[in-house]
Design a protein around this motif. Structure first.
Motif, PDB file in Angstrom:
ATOM      1  N   GLY A 193       0.809  -1.259   0.173  1.00  0.00           N
ATOM      2  CA  GLY A 193       0.348  -0.142   0.175  1.00  0.00           C
ATOM      3  C   GLY A 193       0.808   1.241   0.134  1.00  0.00           C
ATOM      4  O   GLY A 193       0.600   2.517  -0.302  1.00  0.00           O
ATOM      5  N   GLU A 194       2.238   1.523   1.187  1.00  0.00           N
ATOM      6  CA  GLU A 194       3.215   2.176   0.519  1.00  0.00           C
ATOM      7  C   GLU A 194       3.375   2.809  -1.042  1.00  0.00           C
ATOM      8  O   GLU A 194       3.952   4.455  -1.166  1.00  0.00           O
ATOM      9  N   VAL A 195       3.735   2.092  -1.369  1.00  0.00           N
ATOM     10  CA  VAL A 195       3.863   1.905  -2.892  1.00  0.00           C
ATOM     11  C   VAL A 195       2.890   1.775  -3.801  1.00  0.00           C
ATOM     12  O   VAL A 195       3.055   3.438  -4.475  1.00  0.00           O
ATOM     13  N   ALA A 196       1.344   1.322  -3.684  1.00  0.00           N
ATOM     14  CA  ALA A 196       0.758   2.089  -4.365  1.00  0.00           C
ATOM     15  C   ALA A 196       0.833   3.079  -4.167  1.00  0.00           C
ATOM     16  O   ALA A 196      -0.746   4.125  -5.585  1.00  0.00           O
ATOM     17  N   ARG A 197       0.191   3.537  -3.199  1.00  0.00           N
ATOM     18  CA  ARG A 197      -0.577   5.020  -2.753  1.00  0.00           C
ATOM     19  C   ARG A 197       0.089   6.072  -3.589  1.00  0.00           C
ATOM     20  O   ARG A 197       0.112   7.584  -3.597  1.00  0.00           O
ATOM     21  N   ARG A 198       1.523   6.351  -3.956  1.00  0.00           N
ATOM     22  CA  ARG A 198       2.492   6.809  -4.544  1.00  0.00           C
ATOM     23  C   ARG A 198       1.958   7.558  -5.877  1.00  0.00           C
ATOM     24  O   ARG A 198       2.355   8.814  -6.550  1.00  0.00           O
ATOM     25  N   ASP A 199       1.827   7.011  -6.425  1.00  0.00           N
ATOM     26  CA  ASP A 199       1.643   7.171  -8.119  1.00  0.00           C
ATOM     27  C   ASP A 199       0.063   6.866  -8.248  1.00  0.00           C
ATOM     28  O   ASP A 199      -0.532   6.045  -9.389  1.00  0.00           O
ATOM     29  N   ARG A 200      -1.134   7.064  -7.305  1.00  0.00           N
ATOM     30  CA  ARG A 200      -2.509   6.472  -7.300  1.00  0.00           C
ATOM     31  C   ARG A 200      -3.395   7.465  -8.524  1.00  0.00           C
ATOM     32  O   ARG A 200      -2.884   8.543  -8.033  1.00  0.00           O
ATOM     33  N   ASP A 201      -3.995   7.134  -9.120  1.00  0.00           N
ATOM     34  CA  ASP A 201      -4.365   7.757 -10.215  1.00  0.00           C
ATOM     35  C   ASP A 201      -6.417   7.654  -9.082  1.00  0.00           C
ATOM     36  O   ASP A 201      -6.673   6.505 -10.167  1.00  0.00           O
ATOM     37  N   ASP A 202      -7.015   8.799  -9.087  1.00  0.00           N
ATOM     38  CA  ASP A 202      -8.052   7.580  -8.336  1.00  0.00           C
ATOM     39  C   ASP A 202      -8.804   6.865  -9.559  1.00  0.00           C
ATOM     40  O   ASP A 202      -9.645   6.465  -8.855  1.00  0.00           O
ATOM     41  N   ASP A 203      -8.984   7.428 -10.169  1.00  0.00           N
ATOM     42  CA  ASP A 203     -10.062   7.845 -11.842  1.00  0.00           C
ATOM     43  C   ASP A 203      -9.782   6.366 -11.945  1.00  0.00           C
ATOM     44  O   ASP A 203     -10.543   6.145 -12.885  1.00  0.00           O
ATOM     45  N   ALA A 204      -8.303   6.040 -12.008  1.00  0.00           N
ATOM     46  CA  ALA A 204      -8.663   4.512 -12.875  1.00  0.00           C
ATOM     47  C   ALA A 204      -8.528   3.270 -11.647  1.00  0.00           C
ATOM     48  O   ALA A 204      -8.081   2.623 -12.644  1.00  0.00           O
ATOM     49  N   LEU A 205      -9.080   3.314 -10.639  1.00  0.00           N
ATOM     50  CA  LEU A 205      -8.622   2.419 -10.009  1.00  0.00           C
ATOM     51  C   LEU A 205      -9.996   1.800 -10.316  1.00  0.00           C
ATOM     52  O   LEU A 205     -11.304   1.971 -10.650  1.00  0.00           O
ATOM     53  N   PRO A 206      -9.643   0.295 -10.000  1.00  0.00           N
ATOM     54  CA  PRO A 206     -10.790  -0.729 -10.445  1.00  0.00           C
ATOM     55  C   PRO A 206     -11.953  -1.005  -9.800  1.00  0.00           C
ATOM     56  O   PRO A 206     -11.981  -0.823  -8.523  1.00  0.00           O
ATOM     57  N   LEU A 207     -13.493  -0.689  -9.933  1.00  0.00           N
ATOM     58  CA  LEU A 207     -14.430  -1.184  -8.666  1.00  0.00           C
ATOM     59  C   LEU A 207     -14.593  -2.822  -9.279  1.00  0.00           C
ATOM     60  O   LEU A 207     -15.636  -3.126 -10.259  1.00  0.00           O
ATOM     61  N   ASP A 208     -14.252  -3.491  -8.508  1.00  0.00           N
ATOM     62  CA  ASP A 208     -14.236  -4.900  -8.839  1.00  0.00           C
ATOM     63  C   ASP A 208     -15.387  -5.262  -8.207  1.00  0.00           C
ATOM     64  O   ASP A 208     -15.534  -5.089  -6.551  1.00  0.00           O
ATOM     65  N   PRO A 209     -16.309  -6.339  -8.871  1.00  0.00           N
ATOM     66  CA  PRO A 209     -17.494  -6.892  -7.625  1.00  0.00           C
ATOM     67  C   PRO A 209     -17.780  -7.617  -7.490  1.00  0.00           C
ATOM     68  O   PRO A 209     -17.665  -7.959  -6.461  1.00  0.00           O
ATOM     69  N   PHE A 210     -15.724  -8.416  -7.612  1.00  0.00           N
ATOM     70  CA  PHE A 210     -15.935  -9.983  -6.231  1.00  0.00           C
ATOM     71  C   PHE A 210     -15.623  -9.013  -5.163  1.00  0.00           C
ATOM     72  O   PHE A 210     -16.227  -8.784  -4.070  1.00  0.00           O
ATOM     73  N   THR A 211     -14.772  -7.739  -4.934  1.00  0.00           N
ATOM     74  CA  THR A 211     -14.512  -7.428  -3.867  1.00  0.00           C
ATOM     75  C   THR A 211     -15.655  -6.502  -3.526  1.00  0.00           C
ATOM     76  O   THR A 211     -15.993  -6.446  -2.063  1.00  0.00           O
ATOM     77  N   ALA A 212     -16.394  -6.065  -4.148  1.00  0.00           N
ATOM     78  CA  ALA A 212     -17.521  -5.322  -3.675  1.00  0.00           C
ATOM     79  C   ALA A 212     -18.834  -6.323  -2.778  1.00  0.00           C
ATOM     80  O   ALA A 212     -19.406  -5.500  -2.048  1.00  0.00           O
ATOM     81  N   GLY A 213     -19.042  -7.586  -3.587  1.00  0.00           N
ATOM     82  CA  GLY A 213     -19.997  -8.584  -3.267  1.00  0.00           C
ATOM     83  C   GLY A 213     -19.437  -8.544  -1.776  1.00  0.00           C
ATOM     84  O   GLY A 213     -20.182  -9.311  -1.092  1.00  0.00           O
ATOM     85  N   THR A 214     -18.222  -8.845  -1.663  1.00  0.00           N
ATOM     86  CA  THR A 214     -17.691  -9.697  -0.516  1.00  0.00           C
ATOM     87  C   THR A 214     -17.903  -8.578   0.731  1.00  0.00           C
ATOM     88  O   THR A 214     -18.503  -8.652   1.859  1.00  0.00           O
ATOM     89  N   PHE A 215     -17.353  -7.179   0.646  1.00  0.00           N
ATOM     90  CA  PHE A 215     -17.489  -5.975   1.073  1.00  0.00           C
ATOM     91  C   PHE A 215     -18.830  -5.333   1.480  1.00  0.00           C
ATOM     92  O   PHE A 215     -19.638  -5.762   2.935  1.00  0.00           O
ATOM     93  N   CYS A 216     -20.051  -5.688   0.597  1.00  0.00           N
ATOM     94  CA  CYS A 216     -21.297  -5.032   1.161  1.00  0.00           C
ATOM     95  C   CYS A 216     -22.301  -6.904   1.456  1.00  0.00           C
ATOM     96  O   CYS A 216     -23.216  -5.841   2.138  1.00  0.00           O
ATOM     97  N   GLY A 217     -21.325  -7.858   1.829  1.00  0.00           N
ATOM     98  CA  GLY A 217     -22.763  -8.737   1.994  1.00  0.00           C
ATOM     99  C   GLY A 217     -21.882  -8.473   3.226  1.00  0.00           C
ATOM    100  O   GLY A 217     -22.369  -9.563   4.448  1.00  0.00           O
TER     101      GLY A 217
END
Length: 491
Positions: free
Chosen positions: A354-378
């Motif tokens: 995460g320390e590495v990923a946040r350095r050059d993160r483009d929020d507009d390009a982040l994926p909305l992963d349906p599996f992650t969404a289903g797990t979190f919402c569940g």
């Protein structure tokens, strides 16, 4: 739970959530001139402590009451390391706005007890002795009530006991207040409760406190209901649950061959970024409707596997909180901390990624992963249904299960990492997250994901239909109209 209140200072409105009418008070800077009326009989408000909530609330109330005769004074223990920070924020001994803890309590008409839960448990008898009859004791968490119940004791019968509980961390309470200096109604929503009303002014003082903090909307609850939902929520979806969810998802994605940054993007960044932003604006059903047909199928599988985990564990957490076991465990842990201090949790591979990923993160390009969404919402819906079953008001359910996550906590997690959030919240919350996150991680990894991978017939296909038709969606639609008028900004 049927609740109602009367106020002559503020304008009460009603909202209807799932056929239940709840009274609310709309806040705003245009109401600050009513605060002296709400605080009639109060010459001094003592804010006890200088943690995240105490520092935010002391500064907000001071600023909101500027020009009035009500003085806000911070009370700290002698030798407190927070004294210099309070001075830098504008409180001082010379002006009579900074003093010793018990002296401030004894001199105050409204005492806001915002020290840590462990300190409240250790000092409550001395604090009660310092309170003058006819004054008001204010809390922002019901932990002390739970502790007193365990001890077979009560609050002093000669004082009011009220609560105002902002639905966000202290940094959010202060940041949104400042961001909203030019925007009427910007702030963090709060619930209020009246446990004892000796003076006949308890409700007005509670509402004045909430409005003075900058709460755009104030909802009613009870002190017991607040601490049951609050302690449960922070151990489930707000902290412990989300911690366990992303740990399990990250490892799953790495096992599927993704590199560290990609796995982090589709697990942690996805939850704290696009999922939270979408739910904040459009609700859980809006997130689901945003997906195409194939993505909805992936969401539904993950949801059907994760929902039973969220439901089971949130029920267990709730039982541990309501029985007093969780409160006792916090007290016992506090007694061990000098010998066994809590270590940070940011050393594992995912947190380093995460320390590495946040350095050059483009929020507009982040994926909305349906599996992650289903797990979190569940898991989130598991908490929602637990609180529904236990009889909590829908405003409290929405705030403690969804709104506090998406509008306050998750933006901080997105900016600085979930590990940072867990390591910089209250001791009670930190202990709870460390205790319960591994349980969510384990059950998702050992039961939920294998059921999907093995195409188990045990997955309940009817759960997604129940999700689509759940009354929480209309509740969130109404509550979305009462969200802060500016988004939290994390520097």
């Amino acid at each position: 739970m049927q609740l109602d209140f009367e106020t002559t200072t503020f304008d009460k409105e009603y909202i209807v959530l799932n056929d239940t009418r709840e009274g609310i008070v709309r806040g705003g800077r245009d109401l600050f001139d009513r605060l002296p009326q709400a605080f009639e009989g109060v010459e001094q408000i003592g804010v006890i402590g200088w943690g995240p909530q105490a520092s935010a609330q002391a500064q907000n109330l001071r600023d909101s009451l500027a020009g009035s005769s009500v003085k806000v004074v911070v009370g700290l223990r002698e030798g407190s390391s927070s004294r210099e920070a309070a001075r830098k924020a504008g409180f001082s001994e010379e002006q009579g706005t900074l003093g010793e803890l018990f002296a401030v309590i004894a001199a105050s008409d409204l005492v806001l007890l915002l020290i840590s839960d462990a300190a409240q448990a250790a000092l409550y008898q001395s604090i009660f002795q310092a309170l003058r009859p006819g004054t008001t004791l204010g809390l922002s968490h019901g932990f002390l009530l739970g502790h007193l119940e365990q001890k077979g004791e009560r609050f002093p019968e000669t004082v009011d006991v009220i609560a105002v509980c902002p639905k966000g961390m202290g940094a959010s309470v202060r940041a949104l207040y400042l961001q909203g200096s030019d925007t009427n109604g910007a702030g963090i929503n709060a619930s209020f409760a009246v446990e004892q009303d000796v003076t006949g002014r308890a409700t007005e003082r509670a509402l004045g406190w909430s409005v003075g903090l900058g709460a755009p909307y104030t909802f009613q609850t009870t002190l017991r209901s607040e601490y049951l939902s609050d302690l449960t929520g922070e151990r489930s979806i707000l902290l412990g649950g989300v911690h366990g969810i992303v740990e399990s998802l990250y490892r799953r994605l790495r096992a599927q061959g993704l590199d560290e940054t990609s796995a982090y993007r589709r697990s942690v960044d996805c939850v704290t970024g696009p999922i939270s932003r979408t739910v904040s604006a459009d609700g859980l059903i809006g997130l689901y409707r945003k997906l195409d047909a194939a993505q909805k199928e992936e969401f539904a599988q993950a949801y059907a596997a994760a929902y039973p985990v969220g439901l089971e564990l949130t029920h267990e957490i709730y039982d541990e909180v309501s029985s007093g076991n969780e409160i006792r465990s916090v007290i016992l842990a506090g007694q061990r901390l000098d010998r066994f201090p809590m270590s940070k949790i940011d050393q594992a591979e995912m947190w380093q990624a995460g320390e590495v990923a946040r350095r050059d993160r483009d929020d507009d390009a982040l994926p909305l992963d349906p599996f992650t969404a289903g797990t979190f919402c569940g898991v989130m819906m598991g908490q929602i249904d637990t609180l529904v079953e236990k009889g909590h008001p829908y405003s409290e359910i929405a705030n403690e299960s969804v709104i506090e996550a998406t509008d306050s906590l998750n933006p901080y997690m997105h900016a600085r990492g979930i590990a940072y959030m867990v390591d910089n919240c209250s001791t009670t919350a930190r202990l709870g997250a460390r205790k319960w996150a591994p349980r969510f991680d384990y059950l998702l990894t050992q039961a939920a994901y294998p059921a999907i991978d093995q195409k188990s017939t045990d997955l309940d296909s009817g759960l997604i239909k129940a999700f689509e038709n759940h009354p929480i969606h209309e509740v969130l639609r109404i509550c979305a109209e009462m969200r802060p008028s500016v988004n939290i900004s994390v520097q």
